[in-house]
Design a protein around this motif. Sequence first.
Motif, PDB file in Angstrom:
ATOM      1  N   ALA A   1     -26.769  15.944 -13.431  1.00 30.61           N
ATOM      2  CA  ALA A   1     -26.585  15.251 -12.116  1.00 30.61           C
ATOM      3  C   ALA A   1     -26.034  16.077 -10.882  1.00 30.61           C
ATOM      4  O   ALA A   1     -26.732  16.195  -9.752  1.00 30.61           O
ATOM      5  CB  ALA A   1     -25.691  14.039 -12.423  1.00 30.61           C
ATOM      6  N   ASN A   2     -25.007  16.907 -11.287  1.00 32.58           N
ATOM      7  CA  ASN A   2     -24.287  17.859 -10.473  1.00 32.58           C
ATOM      8  C   ASN A   2     -25.565  18.965  -9.947  1.00 32.58           C
ATOM      9  O   ASN A   2     -25.667  19.270  -8.562  1.00 32.58           O
ATOM     10  CB  ASN A   2     -23.298  18.586 -10.976  1.00 32.58           C
ATOM     11  N   ASN A   3     -26.451  19.384 -10.722  1.00 36.52           N
ATOM     12  CA  ASN A   3     -27.630  20.210 -10.404  1.00 36.52           C
ATOM     13  C   ASN A   3     -28.237  19.921  -9.296  1.00 36.52           C
ATOM     14  O   ASN A   3     -29.200  20.593  -8.672  1.00 36.52           O
ATOM     15  CB  ASN A   3     -28.400  20.555 -11.690  1.00 36.52           C
ATOM     16  N   ILE A   4     -28.510  18.518  -9.216  1.00 29.22           N
ATOM     17  CA  ILE A   4     -29.603  17.944  -8.344  1.00 29.22           C
ATOM     18  C   ILE A   4     -28.723  17.355  -7.139  1.00 29.22           C
ATOM     19  O   ILE A   4     -29.026  16.511  -6.447  1.00 29.22           O
ATOM     20  CB  ILE A   4     -30.476  17.038  -8.745  1.00 29.22           C
ATOM     21  N   GLY A   5     -27.333  17.792  -7.041  1.00 28.28           N
ATOM     22  CA  GLY A   5     -26.511  17.382  -6.086  1.00 28.28           C
ATOM     23  C   GLY A   5     -25.951  15.887  -6.042  1.00 28.28           C
ATOM     24  O   GLY A   5     -25.711  15.118  -4.974  1.00 28.28           O
ATOM     25  N   LEU A   6     -25.794  15.559  -7.222  1.00 27.84           N
ATOM     26  CA  LEU A   6     -25.254  14.186  -7.146  1.00 27.84           C
ATOM     27  C   LEU A   6     -23.748  14.362  -7.744  1.00 27.84           C
ATOM     28  O   LEU A   6     -23.573  15.124  -8.628  1.00 27.84           O
ATOM     29  CB  LEU A   6     -26.140  13.205  -8.180  1.00 27.84           C
ATOM     30  N   THR A   7     -22.971  13.506  -7.068  1.00 28.47           N
ATOM     31  CA  THR A   7     -21.319  13.574  -7.735  1.00 28.47           C
ATOM     32  C   THR A   7     -20.994  12.318  -8.235  1.00 28.47           C
ATOM     33  O   THR A   7     -21.529  11.231  -7.800  1.00 28.47           O
ATOM     34  CB  THR A   7     -20.575  13.908  -6.411  1.00 28.47           C
ATOM     35  N   LEU A   8     -20.181  12.300  -9.348  1.00 29.85           N
ATOM     36  CA  LEU A   8     -19.866  11.188  -9.997  1.00 29.85           C
ATOM     37  C   LEU A   8     -18.942  10.188  -9.108  1.00 29.85           C
ATOM     38  O   LEU A   8     -18.022  10.929  -8.762  1.00 29.85           O
ATOM     39  CB  LEU A   8     -19.357  11.553 -11.277  1.00 29.85           C
ATOM     40  N   GLN A   9     -19.240   8.932  -8.841  1.00 29.62           N
ATOM     41  CA  GLN A   9     -18.609   8.413  -8.019  1.00 29.62           C
ATOM     42  C   GLN A   9     -17.678   7.191  -8.920  1.00 29.62           C
ATOM     43  O   GLN A   9     -16.485   7.170  -8.275  1.00 29.62           O
ATOM     44  CB  GLN A   9     -19.150   7.610  -7.022  1.00 29.62           C
ATOM     45  N   LYS A  10     -18.113   7.058  -9.950  1.00 31.70           N
ATOM     46  CA  LYS A  10     -17.378   6.003 -10.598  1.00 31.70           C
ATOM     47  C   LYS A  10     -17.857   6.075 -12.158  1.00 31.70           C
ATOM     48  O   LYS A  10     -19.328   5.794 -12.397  1.00 31.70           O
ATOM     49  CB  LYS A  10     -17.275   4.358  -9.858  1.00 31.70           C
ATOM     50  N   ASP A  11     -16.926   5.854 -12.921  1.00 29.57           N
ATOM     51  CA  ASP A  11     -17.305   5.485 -14.779  1.00 29.57           C
ATOM     52  C   ASP A  11     -16.755   4.401 -14.869  1.00 29.57           C
ATOM     53  O   ASP A  11     -15.392   4.245 -15.107  1.00 29.57           O
ATOM     54  CB  ASP A  11     -16.681   6.881 -15.378  1.00 29.57           C
ATOM     55  N   HIS A  12     -17.426   3.292 -14.889  1.00 26.16           N
ATOM     56  CA  HIS A  12     -17.126   1.904 -15.130  1.00 26.16           C
ATOM     57  C   HIS A  12     -17.165   1.892 -16.839  1.00 26.16           C
ATOM     58  O   HIS A  12     -17.889   1.698 -17.338  1.00 26.16           O
ATOM     59  CB  HIS A  12     -17.934   0.922 -14.619  1.00 26.16           C
ATOM     60  N   LYS A  13     -15.847   1.221 -17.277  1.00 26.25           N
ATOM     61  CA  LYS A  13     -15.849   0.881 -18.450  1.00 26.25           C
ATOM     62  C   LYS A  13     -16.507  -0.520 -18.699  1.00 26.25           C
ATOM     63  O   LYS A  13     -16.042  -1.254 -17.863  1.00 26.25           O
ATOM     64  CB  LYS A  13     -14.363   1.036 -19.206  1.00 26.25           C
ATOM     65  N   MET A  14     -17.259  -0.535 -19.756  1.00 22.10           N
ATOM     66  CA  MET A  14     -18.217  -1.900 -19.544  1.00 22.10           C
ATOM     67  C   MET A  14     -17.841  -2.550 -21.043  1.00 22.10           C
ATOM     68  O   MET A  14     -17.390  -1.950 -22.029  1.00 22.10           O
ATOM     69  CB  MET A  14     -19.602  -1.855 -19.562  1.00 22.10           C
ATOM     70  N   PRO A  15     -18.127  -3.808 -21.309  1.00 22.09           N
ATOM     71  CA  PRO A  15     -17.670  -4.343 -22.632  1.00 22.09           C
ATOM     72  C   PRO A  15     -18.692  -3.502 -23.829  1.00 22.09           C
ATOM     73  O   PRO A  15     -19.909  -3.082 -23.381  1.00 22.09           O
ATOM     74  CB  PRO A  15     -18.371  -5.837 -22.532  1.00 22.09           C
ATOM     75  N   SER A  16     -18.318  -3.969 -24.986  1.00 19.58           N
ATOM     76  CA  SER A  16     -18.967  -3.530 -26.134  1.00 19.58           C
ATOM     77  C   SER A  16     -19.173  -1.912 -26.211  1.00 19.58           C
ATOM     78  O   SER A  16     -20.169  -1.443 -26.566  1.00 19.58           O
ATOM     79  CB  SER A  16     -20.573  -3.850 -26.278  1.00 19.58           C
ATOM     80  N   ASN A  17     -18.153  -1.112 -25.474  1.00 16.73           N
ATOM     81  CA  ASN A  17     -18.026   0.205 -25.825  1.00 16.73           C
ATOM     82  C   ASN A  17     -19.367   0.827 -25.103  1.00 16.73           C
ATOM     83  O   ASN A  17     -19.776   1.848 -25.538  1.00 16.73           O
ATOM     84  CB  ASN A  17     -18.021   0.602 -27.046  1.00 16.73           C
ATOM     85  N   ASN A  18     -19.812   0.219 -23.931  1.00 15.53           N
ATOM     86  CA  ASN A  18     -20.525   0.814 -22.907  1.00 15.53           C
ATOM     87  C   ASN A  18     -19.927   1.372 -21.644  1.00 15.53           C
ATOM     88  O   ASN A  18     -18.775   1.054 -21.395  1.00 15.53           O
ATOM     89  CB  ASN A  18     -21.596  -0.173 -22.693  1.00 15.53           C
ATOM     90  N   GLN A  19     -20.573   2.114 -20.854  1.00  8.48           N
ATOM     91  CA  GLN A  19     -20.182   2.764 -19.629  1.00  8.48           C
ATOM     92  C   GLN A  19     -21.127   2.285 -18.640  1.00  8.48           C
ATOM     93  O   GLN A  19     -22.394   2.106 -19.019  1.00  8.48           O
ATOM     94  CB  GLN A  19     -20.016   4.205 -19.724  1.00  8.48           C
ATOM     95  N   CYS A  20     -21.119   2.326 -17.448  1.00 14.89           N
ATOM     96  CA  CYS A  20     -21.820   2.360 -16.185  1.00 14.89           C
ATOM     97  C   CYS A  20     -21.514   3.445 -15.362  1.00 14.89           C
ATOM     98  O   CYS A  20     -20.507   3.260 -14.702  1.00 14.89           O
ATOM     99  CB  CYS A  20     -21.777   0.865 -15.466  1.00 14.89           C
ATOM    100  N   LEU A  21     -22.178   4.483 -15.260  1.00 17.16           N
ATOM    101  CA  LEU A  21     -22.165   5.767 -14.592  1.00 17.16           C
ATOM    102  C   LEU A  21     -22.908   5.686 -13.316  1.00 17.16           C
ATOM    103  O   LEU A  21     -24.198   5.170 -13.301  1.00 17.16           O
ATOM    104  CB  LEU A  21     -22.589   6.789 -15.298  1.00 17.16           C
ATOM    105  N   VAL A  22     -21.919   5.877 -12.120  1.00 18.19           N
ATOM    106  CA  VAL A  22     -22.384   5.781 -10.632  1.00 18.19           C
ATOM    107  C   VAL A  22     -22.386   7.229 -10.251  1.00 18.19           C
ATOM    108  O   VAL A  22     -21.284   7.685 -10.080  1.00 18.19           O
ATOM    109  CB  VAL A  22     -21.805   4.570 -10.096  1.00 18.19           C
ATOM    110  N   TRP A  23     -23.406   7.919  -9.803  1.00 24.88           N
ATOM    111  CA  TRP A  23     -23.538   8.990  -8.971  1.00 24.88           C
ATOM    112  C   TRP A  23     -23.958   8.823  -7.758  1.00 24.88           C
ATOM    113  O   TRP A  23     -24.696   7.764  -7.440  1.00 24.88           O
ATOM    114  CB  TRP A  23     -24.380  10.175  -9.872  1.00 24.88           C
TER     115      TRP A  23
END
Length: 200
Positions: free
Chosen positions: A173-195
Amino acid sequence: MSKLPFSQAAENNKEPILAVLHDTLVDSKTVLEIGSGTGQHAVWFAGHLPHLQWQPSEQQQNLESLNLRLDEEAPDNVLDAMVLDVADDPWAIEPMDAVFAANCVHIMSWGHVEKMFRGLDKVIAPGGFLILYGPYKYKGAFTSSSNAEFEQWLKGNDEVSGIRDFEKMDALANNIGLTLQKDHKMPSNNQCLVWQREKS
Ligand SMILES: C[S@@+](CC[C@H](N)C(=O)[O-])C[C@H]1O[C@@H](n2cnc3c(N)ncnc32)[C@H](O)[C@@H]1O
């Protein structure tokens, strides 16, 4: 009425994901969904976020099944589903305000994940978002024993699939100019990654 494709996982995760999309996509207008699957997410998210124009997509072999649900249930702000394989070069779509994919990057090969970022580079508009939902590893470790078991199951189905390392995803993601804005912890051991891409 035809029997519609159905995913229990999509049914379970659609509310918590909607909460993230609701808060993130306040000023967005257009969203590309990669790997729309059964269409449950497209119908639910577009129905609850009427300010968005939702573009579903699937690989050619899954398009007919996706269209079964969209033909019956899609609200007006869902566009006709398009054929998209992340390995396509280029993707046949104009820049979008956001790209969303749920439970896709652990299914496709790592080579396809890399190709997906090549496509994303051209498709995410300045200030736009990439939102990826699913399980991830951190510093090489699973976040739960059930995710470790899920990895075994995935590999048993297809050796090239597997739960991805957050750090490697973030580097692409960083290579194409995206920056992590938020790593949301979700139910059932999942994540919602927002760049997010810089607004330029
Ligand atoms: C587990 S399903 C998830 C479907 C849906 N997003 C959901 O959450 O219910 C994995 C999805 O990844 C998609 N996928 C796998 N490889 C792909 C590729 N090379 N290009 C585009 N989509 C791909 C499949 O078509 C499928 O829709």
